[in-house]
Design a protein around this motif. Structure first.
Motif, PDB file in Angstrom:
ATOM      1  N   ALA A  33       0.849  -1.194   0.000  1.00  0.00           N
ATOM      2  CA  ALA A  33       0.000   0.000   0.000  1.00  0.00           C
ATOM      3  C   ALA A  33       0.880   1.236   0.000  1.00  0.00           C
ATOM      4  CB  ALA A  33      -0.928   0.001   1.213  1.00  0.00           C
ATOM      5  N   ILE A  34       0.581   2.143  -0.931  1.00  0.00           N
ATOM      6  CA  ILE A  34       1.333   3.384  -1.095  1.00  0.00           C
ATOM      7  C   ILE A  34       0.332   4.526  -0.950  1.00  0.00           C
ATOM      8  CG2 ILE A  34       2.867   4.713  -2.592  1.00  0.00           C
ATOM      9  CD1 ILE A  34       3.314   2.070  -4.180  1.00  0.00           C
ATOM     10  N   ALA A  35       0.567   5.445  -0.022  1.00  0.00           N
ATOM     11  CA  ALA A  35      -0.396   6.508   0.242  1.00  0.00           C
ATOM     12  C   ALA A  35       0.215   7.885   0.033  1.00  0.00           C
ATOM     13  CB  ALA A  35      -0.922   6.401   1.674  1.00  0.00           C
ATOM     14  N   HIS A  36      -0.616   8.832  -0.358  1.00  0.00           N
ATOM     15  CA  HIS A  36      -0.252  10.242  -0.303  1.00  0.00           C
ATOM     16  C   HIS A  36      -0.345  10.674   1.156  1.00  0.00           C
ATOM     17  CE1 HIS A  36      -0.297  14.571  -0.942  1.00  0.00           C
ATOM     18  NE2 HIS A  36       0.016  14.370  -2.213  1.00  0.00           N
ATOM     19  N   ILE A  37       0.556  11.524   1.590  1.00  0.00           N
ATOM     20  CA  ILE A  37       0.562  11.918   3.001  1.00  0.00           C
ATOM     21  C   ILE A  37      -0.728  12.634   3.396  1.00  0.00           C
ATOM     22  CG2 ILE A  37       3.067  12.007   3.263  1.00  0.00           C
ATOM     23  CD1 ILE A  37       2.898  15.059   2.916  1.00  0.00           C
ATOM     24  N   ASN A  38      -1.423  13.238   2.425  1.00  0.00           N
ATOM     25  CA  ASN A  38      -2.655  13.963   2.736  1.00  0.00           C
ATOM     26  C   ASN A  38      -3.912  13.126   2.540  1.00  0.00           C
ATOM     27  OD1 ASN A  38      -1.253  16.321   3.396  1.00  0.00           O
ATOM     28  ND2 ASN A  38      -1.229  17.019   1.265  1.00  0.00           N
ATOM     29  N   ALA A  39      -3.765  11.846   2.241  1.00  0.00           N
ATOM     30  CA  ALA A  39      -4.942  10.982   2.136  1.00  0.00           C
ATOM     31  C   ALA A  39      -5.674  10.962   3.476  1.00  0.00           C
ATOM     32  CB  ALA A  39      -4.526   9.577   1.735  1.00  0.00           C
ATOM     33  N   LYS A  40      -6.981  10.790   3.438  1.00  0.00           N
ATOM     34  CA  LYS A  40      -7.796  10.788   4.650  1.00  0.00           C
ATOM     35  C   LYS A  40      -8.379   9.404   4.891  1.00  0.00           C
ATOM     36  CE  LYS A  40      -7.063  15.058   5.588  1.00  0.00           C
ATOM     37  NZ  LYS A  40      -6.108  15.359   6.689  1.00  0.00           N
ATOM     38  N   PHE A  41      -7.892   8.773   5.934  1.00  0.00           N
ATOM     39  CA  PHE A  41      -8.309   7.422   6.297  1.00  0.00           C
ATOM     40  C   PHE A  41      -9.313   7.474   7.444  1.00  0.00           C
ATOM     41  CE2 PHE A  41      -4.181   7.064   4.363  1.00  0.00           C
ATOM     42  CZ  PHE A  41      -4.174   5.840   3.711  1.00  0.00           C
ATOM     43  N   GLY A  42     -10.188   6.481   7.503  1.00  0.00           N
ATOM     44  CA  GLY A  42     -11.090   6.400   8.636  1.00  0.00           C
ATOM     45  C   GLY A  42     -12.099   5.282   8.500  1.00  0.00           C
ATOM     46  N   LEU A  43     -12.671   4.917   9.641  1.00  0.00           N
ATOM     47  CA  LEU A  43     -13.756   3.939   9.721  1.00  0.00           C
ATOM     48  C   LEU A  43     -14.978   4.692  10.240  1.00  0.00           C
ATOM     49  CD1 LEU A  43     -11.780   0.993  11.413  1.00  0.00           C
ATOM     50  CD2 LEU A  43     -12.344   1.249   8.986  1.00  0.00           C
ATOM     51  N   PRO A  44     -15.755   5.310   9.344  1.00  0.00           N
ATOM     52  CA  PRO A  44     -16.840   6.190   9.789  1.00  0.00           C
ATOM     53  C   PRO A  44     -18.145   5.482  10.127  1.00  0.00           C
ATOM     54  CG  PRO A  44     -16.708   6.201   7.401  1.00  0.00           C
ATOM     55  CD  PRO A  44     -15.578   5.314   7.885  1.00  0.00           C
ATOM     56  N   GLU A  45     -18.178   4.161  10.028  1.00  0.00           N
ATOM     57  CA  GLU A  45     -19.448   3.441  10.103  1.00  0.00           C
ATOM     58  C   GLU A  45     -20.228   3.746  11.379  1.00  0.00           C
ATOM     59  OE1 GLU A  45     -16.963   1.080   7.197  1.00  0.00           O
ATOM     60  OE2 GLU A  45     -16.630   2.160   9.072  1.00  0.00           O
ATOM     61  N   THR A  46     -19.568   3.688  12.535  1.00  0.00           N
ATOM     62  CA  THR A  46     -20.310   3.875  13.787  1.00  0.00           C
ATOM     63  C   THR A  46     -20.880   5.280  13.903  1.00  0.00           C
ATOM     64  OG1 THR A  46     -18.204   4.296  14.910  1.00  0.00           O
ATOM     65  CG2 THR A  46     -19.115   2.060  15.065  1.00  0.00           C
ATOM     66  N   SER A  47     -20.248   6.266  13.243  1.00  0.00           N
ATOM     67  CA  SER A  47     -20.795   7.628  13.270  1.00  0.00           C
ATOM     68  C   SER A  47     -22.054   7.737  12.421  1.00  0.00           C
ATOM     69  CB  SER A  47     -19.739   8.635  12.798  1.00  0.00           C
ATOM     70  OG  SER A  47     -19.481   8.493  11.410  1.00  0.00           O
ATOM     71  N   LEU A  48     -22.307   6.723  11.591  1.00  0.00           N
ATOM     72  CA  LEU A  48     -23.517   6.673  10.768  1.00  0.00           C
ATOM     73  C   LEU A  48     -24.568   5.725  11.355  1.00  0.00           C
ATOM     74  CD1 LEU A  48     -21.744   6.413   7.286  1.00  0.00           C
ATOM     75  CD2 LEU A  48     -22.753   8.460   8.317  1.00  0.00           C
ATOM     76  N   GLY A  49     -24.245   5.152  12.522  1.00  0.00           N
ATOM     77  CA  GLY A  49     -25.180   4.231  13.158  1.00  0.00           C
ATOM     78  C   GLY A  49     -25.139   2.831  12.615  1.00  0.00           C
ATOM     79  N   ILE A  50     -24.090   2.496  11.848  1.00  0.00           N
ATOM     80  CA  ILE A  50     -23.934   1.141  11.317  1.00  0.00           C
ATOM     81  C   ILE A  50     -22.595   0.576  11.796  1.00  0.00           C
ATOM     82  CG2 ILE A  50     -25.470   1.498   9.355  1.00  0.00           C
ATOM     83  CD1 ILE A  50     -23.047   2.054   7.616  1.00  0.00           C
ATOM     84  N   ILE A  51     -22.193  -0.573  11.284  1.00  0.00           N
ATOM     85  CA  ILE A  51     -20.969  -1.210  11.767  1.00  0.00           C
ATOM     86  C   ILE A  51     -20.070  -1.600  10.596  1.00  0.00           C
ATOM     87  CG2 ILE A  51     -22.194  -2.089  13.799  1.00  0.00           C
ATOM     88  CD1 ILE A  51     -22.071  -4.878  12.552  1.00  0.00           C
ATOM     89  N   PRO A  52     -18.747  -1.658  10.829  1.00  0.00           N
ATOM     90  CA  PRO A  52     -17.810  -2.086   9.776  1.00  0.00           C
ATOM     91  C   PRO A  52     -17.780  -3.606   9.687  1.00  0.00           C
ATOM     92  CG  PRO A  52     -16.595  -1.512  11.745  1.00  0.00           C
ATOM     93  CD  PRO A  52     -18.046  -1.223  12.047  1.00  0.00           C
ATOM     94  N   ALA A  53     -18.883  -4.182   9.260  1.00  0.00           N
ATOM     95  CA  ALA A  53     -19.115  -5.613   9.421  1.00  0.00           C
ATOM     96  C   ALA A  53     -18.136  -6.480   8.649  1.00  0.00           C
ATOM     97  CB  ALA A  53     -20.552  -5.950   9.001  1.00  0.00           C
ATOM     98  N   GLN A  54     -17.949  -6.199   7.364  1.00  0.00           N
ATOM     99  CA  GLN A  54     -17.121  -7.072   6.529  1.00  0.00           C
ATOM    100  C   GLN A  54     -15.637  -6.724   6.605  1.00  0.00           C
ATOM    101  OE1 GLN A  54     -18.521  -9.823   4.712  1.00  0.00           O
ATOM    102  NE2 GLN A  54     -20.113  -9.220   6.159  1.00  0.00           N
ATOM    103  N   ILE A  55     -15.321  -5.469   6.830  1.00  0.00           N
ATOM    104  CA  ILE A  55     -13.901  -5.097   6.813  1.00  0.00           C
ATOM    105  C   ILE A  55     -13.211  -5.362   8.146  1.00  0.00           C
ATOM    106  CG2 ILE A  55     -14.351  -3.345   5.061  1.00  0.00           C
ATOM    107  CD1 ILE A  55     -13.965  -1.216   7.157  1.00  0.00           C
ATOM    108  N   ALA A  56     -13.984  -5.497   9.239  1.00  0.00           N
ATOM    109  CA  ALA A  56     -13.382  -5.591  10.572  1.00  0.00           C
ATOM    110  C   ALA A  56     -12.295  -6.663  10.687  1.00  0.00           C
ATOM    111  CB  ALA A  56     -14.470  -5.812  11.622  1.00  0.00           C
TER     112      ALA A  56
END
Length: 269
Positions: free
Chosen positions: A132-155
């Motif tokens: 994995a190669i990223a730009h330093i300004n890329a924005k990462f996150g797991l926003p699921e719980t802030s939407l009331g759902i869960i990161p079911a498959q990626i967890a």
């Protein structure tokens, strides 16, 4: 090269044994629709047994990798769920998990080039890449719980990538972070400062991949993934058999002869 599927949400370009796969829904920051999931699965299936494809490079159009799941698809699933029951949601979610399984087990080297939004499902795709190669300004996150759902498959894939402790923190706070933090966490291998540096790093990694025999890479990747689930002693027995077959196989013979003759092996020419 194998016949590639026709795609509406992906751009496919084959060059020098590398298949470049661009997520191409820039109007939604390449949000992962069910159509895109199905097309990605079709691409991985088409090239799975093709050793002429040495690597797959995943990237996104329009300055973003992937902003997660497509909310419109979720709304469509909601309508189906009202008519058919909860299975519509389950099927939509599980299809993405199947994609992650298939991407992770691909015999080729899977390289993710990460810019802009790398959220939710995009985060999951990053976690199943080999490099994995990223730009330093890329924005990462797991926003699921802030939407009331869960990161079911990626967890499960996130936990394997960065560990349970960090995954708990990120999933339970929906915190956002940049490419440098992603590198520190071990989510990405390289964090680059600009587009040129990203391109140069990708070129370097692809050149390294070309030095490795494709069959040996495929077997090695499968062996490494098996360390997560197989008991040690039987796994070592299996590995010894693979090694013995590789030594007398076409790649092993060619690699040994190339070393003795002080030349590049055929796969690196």
């Amino acid at each position: 090269m194998s016949q590639l599927p026709s795609c509406e949400t992906l751009l496919l370009e084959s060059q020098g044994g590398v298949l470049h796969v661009t997520l191409n829904r820039p109007e939604s920051r390449n949000a992962m629709s069910l159509g895109m999931v199905e097309e990605l699965r079709a691409v991985f299936k088409a090239v799975r047994d093709d050793r002429d494809v040495r690597a797959l490079v995943l990237c996104g159009a329009g300055g973003h990798f992937c902003a997660g799941g497509d909310i419109k698809d979720m709304a469509g699933a909601r309508a189906r769920a009202q008519a058919e029951g909860a299975d519509a949601y389950r099927d939509l979610n599980r299809a993405f998990g199947a994609l992650l399984e298939e991407a992770q087990s691909a015999p080729q080297v899977v390289i993710a080039v990460l810019e802009g939004a790398v959220l939710g499902g995009g985060f999951g795709l990053a976690c199943v890449s080999d490099v994995a190669i990223a730009h330093i300004n890329a924005k990462f996150g797991l926003p699921e719980t802030s939407l009331g759902i869960i990161p079911a498959q990626i967890a499960p894939f996130v936990v394997k990538r960065i560990g349970l402790t960090q995954t708990r923190r990120l999933a339970l706070t929906a915190a956002r972070f940049d490419g440098r933090e992603a590198e520190r966490l071990g989510l990405v291998h390289f964090a680059e400062s600009d587009a040129q540096a990203l391109a140069e790093r990708l070129s370097d990694v692809l050149e390294q991949v070309r030095q490795c025999a494709p069959g040996a890479n495929a077997l090695t990747k499968a062996l490494l993934l098996a360390t997560d689930s197989q008991p040690l002693s039987p796994l070592l027995d299996h590995a010894a058999g693979l090694f013995a077959a590789a030594v007398v196989g076409a790649e092993g013979v060619e690699g040994t002869m190339a070393f003795v003759q002080k030349r590049a092996p055929q796969w690196a020419e």
